[in-house]
Design a protein around this motif. Structure first.
Motif, PDB file in Angstrom:
ATOM      1  N   ALA A   1      91.344  60.668  75.894  1.00 14.23           N
ATOM      2  CA  ALA A   1      91.485  60.336  77.332  1.00 14.23           C
ATOM      3  C   ALA A   1      91.475  59.093  77.655  1.00 14.23           C
ATOM      4  N   ARG A   2      90.683  58.208  77.043  1.00 15.79           N
ATOM      5  CA  ARG A   2      90.494  56.888  77.341  1.00 15.79           C
ATOM      6  C   ARG A   2      92.060  56.055  77.357  1.00 15.79           C
ATOM      7  N   LEU A   3      92.563  56.394  76.378  1.00 18.58           N
ATOM      8  CA  LEU A   3      94.143  55.759  76.197  1.00 18.58           C
ATOM      9  C   LEU A   3      94.851  55.901  77.377  1.00 18.58           C
ATOM     10  N   PHE A   4      94.726  57.070  78.278  1.00 20.56           N
ATOM     11  CA  PHE A   4      95.463  57.259  79.402  1.00 20.56           C
ATOM     12  C   PHE A   4      94.582  57.159  80.754  1.00 20.56           C
ATOM     13  N   ASP A   5      93.495  56.177  80.325  1.00 22.15           N
ATOM     14  CA  ASP A   5      92.617  56.052  81.841  1.00 22.15           C
ATOM     15  C   ASP A   5      92.086  57.204  82.544  1.00 22.15           C
ATOM     16  N   ILE A   6      91.731  58.241  81.606  1.00 26.12           N
ATOM     17  CA  ILE A   6      91.079  59.322  82.162  1.00 26.12           C
ATOM     18  C   ILE A   6      89.628  59.366  81.545  1.00 26.12           C
ATOM     19  N   ALA A   7      88.784  59.480  82.447  1.00 30.63           N
ATOM     20  CA  ALA A   7      87.147  59.391  81.929  1.00 30.63           C
ATOM     21  C   ALA A   7      86.845  60.820  81.642  1.00 30.63           C
TER      22      ALA A   7
END
Length: 148
Positions: free
Chosen positions: A121-127
């Protein structure tokens, strides 16, 4: 000209006005939503894995039942989970699954999948705000225990 190429369509249709969406600010709030979307009659029979998609205001835009397993576990497809979060333009997600046994202690597999989802998720700026393990009566929060 390219009749042998399939068209890809991405859509998300909300059924709720923004002001009417449930806002999650605590693990208890996440637990309450997870209980609401689950069938209490089957939580002790098989494992279900959900993703709650949230906007920037931590309002639930929707949920997705990512998997239905057996009494012993559930396969989680991280690529599919991330695709759902991206398609809904989620700012953050909360994942949750039940333990049919009633034991709220996270397994090694639970810990591993949590970290894998967090990194993906972090790779897509999703927390990833939380991973909640729940039963009909109680829950365990990875966030509350400092494990996210």
């Amino acid at each position: 000209m390219f009749s042998n190429i399939a068209e890809i369509q991405v859509s998300y249709k909300s059924q709720t006005n923004t002001q009417d969406r449930i806002k999650i600010t605590t693990s208890k709030g996440a637990f309450e939503v997870l209980k609401q979307i689950s069938d209490p009659d089957t939580l002790e029979l098989r494992e279900y894995f959900y993703v709650l998609c949230l906007n920037r205001a931590n309002q639930v835009m929707g949920f997705y039942n990512l998997g239905i397993g057996s009494v012993a576990g559930c396969v989680v497809d991280i690529k599919h989970l991330i695709a759902v979060a991206i398609k809904t333009n989620s700012s953050s997600i909360i994942i949750g699954h039940n333990h049919p046994s009633g034991n709220l202690t996270p397994s090694k597999a639970d810990e591993r999948i949590t970290q894998q989802i967090k990194e993906a998720a972090r790779l897509f700026d999703i927390a990833l705000h939380d991973h909640v393990i729940f039963t009909n009566e109680n829950y365990f929060s990875f966030a509350d225990e400092g494990r996210i």
